[in-house]
Design an enzyme around this catalytic site. Structure first.
Site, short mmCIF file in Angstrom:
data_model
loop_
_atom_site.label_atom_id
_atom_site.label_comp_id
_atom_site.label_asym_id
_atom_site.label_seq_id
_atom_site.Cartn_x
_atom_site.Cartn_y
_atom_site.Cartn_z
N SER A 187 0.79 -1.22 0.00
CA SER A 187 0.00 0.00 0.00
C SER A 187 0.83 1.28 0.00
CB SER A 187 -0.98 0.01 1.17
OG SER A 187 -0.31 -0.22 2.39
N HIS A 215 -5.71 -3.09 -2.54
CA HIS A 215 -5.43 -2.15 -3.63
C HIS A 215 -5.44 -2.83 -5.01
CE1 HIS A 215 -4.49 1.09 -0.85
NE2 HIS A 215 -3.96 0.15 -0.10
N LYS A 250 -12.19 0.87 -1.35
CA LYS A 250 -11.22 1.46 -2.27
C LYS A 250 -11.81 1.43 -3.68
CE LYS A 250 -7.75 1.12 1.12
NZ LYS A 250 -7.11 0.21 2.05
C1 PLP Z 1 -7.10 0.15 3.56
C2 PLP Z 1 -6.46 -1.15 3.86
C3 PLP Z 1 -6.99 -2.02 4.82
C4 PLP Z 1 -8.13 -1.62 5.72
O1 PLP Z 1 -9.34 -1.64 5.07
P1 PLP Z 1 -10.52 -0.70 5.58
O2 PLP Z 1 -11.72 -1.27 4.93
O3 PLP Z 1 -10.18 0.66 5.12
O4 PLP Z 1 -10.58 -0.80 7.07
C5 PLP Z 1 -6.42 -3.27 4.95
N1 PLP Z 1 -5.34 -3.62 4.22
C6 PLP Z 1 -4.78 -2.79 3.32
C7 PLP Z 1 -3.58 -3.24 2.55
C8 PLP Z 1 -5.31 -1.52 3.13
O5 PLP Z 1 -4.74 -0.68 2.28
#
Ligand code: PLP
Length: 410
Positions: A187, A215, A250
């Site tokens: 990320s 992602h 996302k």
């Molecule tokens: C954003 C993210 C999460 C957390 O997910 P949310 O639904 O925002 O709580 C978990 N793992 C990764 C790699 C992320 O980028």
């Protein structure tokens, strides 16, 4: 509002000093008030800016079909689910969503959670515990790290993407059960995991592989089916020793997360994951929005190719500038483009200079990234036009001009 005084020897008196220390090290985080505008524009504390910081990679968060589905969902289910999934919160929409998720990612079964962080933090402790061993990539997301810690299994951190090091650790392991945990798309760096390589090691050492594709879902693979589909490890080629985790806030544009994998694995998680059992189920209106989102993601090939073109445009434009400035543009084919600047103050200075030109690119500093690798993390989306990218490149050039080390002829 005034409050009572603390006792002078209370440990709570340390907090203001600790906050001051964060401020002095340029590590104090602040939030801005944001509202969406057209395309990739938002207002930030009332000022319109071009943003490069959203994970809404396909621009689906404001897609009319998703909004309408959420509206209809609210009319049908109300706005809250009213209970945990094991009691009364598992709506017909949530059930339908799980079927649709499993068919979208082409894995036998899926389980839908209200939030990604909580999913990772509690799925890992449901899989392994004392006497077991976890192997964790050094760049894994904080939620995976917390899940590992909560599990009480022994944790072996291997250097980022170093499969030889991972193999040595697996070979030396005395853990009863072995779990390898990794982001599929990292990320903060934007690079992707070698999934076939990881899976081959897991097969050789009887380990389970858990992949967090926060992602990659919607962005990678045919019809955006994610990082596993991108390497052909779904459907008839899916492995029973792989647990897939995807988030839905996302590219999917809504909120929540899910895990998917073999039926026994997912059933076990349904039985044993504390953040599933002891949390209020996600509202049905979100499931309705997500059902619309899955349909939209499946049909968004043109958005994905537009996004790829913007990524290529940005990278081509950044290469000469970063070479001249001694910055490092990390290798990445994903919408996450990390321009490593080095020290915290310079990264913040660049962010501020861009922001004076009404462009918002976040500076990411330790502890989110390793010390000495403060960076601009440029997140692209299908909402960006080629003019938007050009504007960012010009603004970065202008900002670099006010920093020492930049020579116009470079
Ligand atoms: C954003 C993210 C999460 C957390 O997910 P949310 O639904 O925002 O709580 C978990 N793992 C990764 C790699 C992320 O980028």
């Amino acid at each position: 509002m005034a409050m009572k005084d603390l006792a002078p020897d209370s440990w709570l008196q340390e907090l203001p000093r600790q906050l001051q220390a964060l401020h002095d090290q340029h590590l104090l985080r602040t939030r801005r008030r944001v509202a969406p505008r057209q395309g990739a524009h938002i207002t930030v504390d009332g000022e319109t800016m071009l943003q490069f910081c959203s994970n809404d990679y396909l621009g689906l968060a404001r897609h009319p079909a998703l909004i309408e589905a959420a509206r209809q969902g609210a009319l049908e289910f109300g706005v809250g689910s009213g209970g945990s999934p094991m009691v009364s919160g598992h709506s017909t929409a949530n059930a339908e969503l799980e079927t649709a998720l499993s068919s979208y990612v082409q894995l036998p079964r899926a389980l839908y959670f209200y939030a990604g962080f909580a999913t990772n933090a509690s799925v890992i402790p449901a899989l392994v515990g004392e006497g077991d061993e976890i192997f964790s990539d050094a760049l894994n997301h904080a939620s995976l790290i917390d899940g590992c810690r909560l599990s009480r299994a022994s944790i072996r951190r291997y250097p980022h993407a170093d499969l030889a090091a991972l193999e040595r650790l697996l070979a030396a392991s005395a853990g009863r059960r072995k779990l390898v945990v990794s982001d599929a798309v990292y990320s903060m760096d934007g690079d992707v995991a070698d999934i076939p390589g990881l899976l081959a090691l897991c097969e050789r050492h009887d380990a389970l592989l858990m992949l967090d594709d926060a992602h990659g879902l919607g962005v990678r693979g045919p019809q955006g089916r994610g990082s596993l589909a991108a390497v052909g490890l779904t459907g008839a080629h899916a492995s029973p020793r792989l647990l897939y985790m995807g988030t839905l806030g996302k590219a999917a544009g809504v909120a929540g997360a899910f895990v998917a994998g073999s039926a026994p694995l997912v059933e076990w998680l349904l039985q044993r994951t504390r953040s599933y059992t002891f949390a209020t189920a996600a509202p049905g209106l979100l499931a309705r929005a997500l059902l619309a989102s899955l349909a939209a993601m499946e049909q968004s090939d043109s958005l994905r190719s537009h996004l790829q073109a913007r990524i290529a445009q940005l990278r081509a434009g950044l290469a000469p500038l970063s070479a001249a400035m001694g910055w490092r543009l990390l290798p990445s084919e994903t919408p996450i483009q990390a321009l490593v600047i080095g020290d915290n103050a310079t990264a913040l200075q660049l962010m501020a200079a861009l922001s004076r030109q009404a462009i918002w690119v976040p500076a990411i500093r330790p502890p989110t990234v390793p010390a000495g690798t403060a960076r601009l993390r440029i997140a692209l989306s299908a909402c960006h036009t080629s003019e938007d990218i050009e504007r960012l490149l010009q603004a970065l050039k202008a900002a670099a001009g006010v920093l020492p080390g930049w020579h116009e002829e470079a």
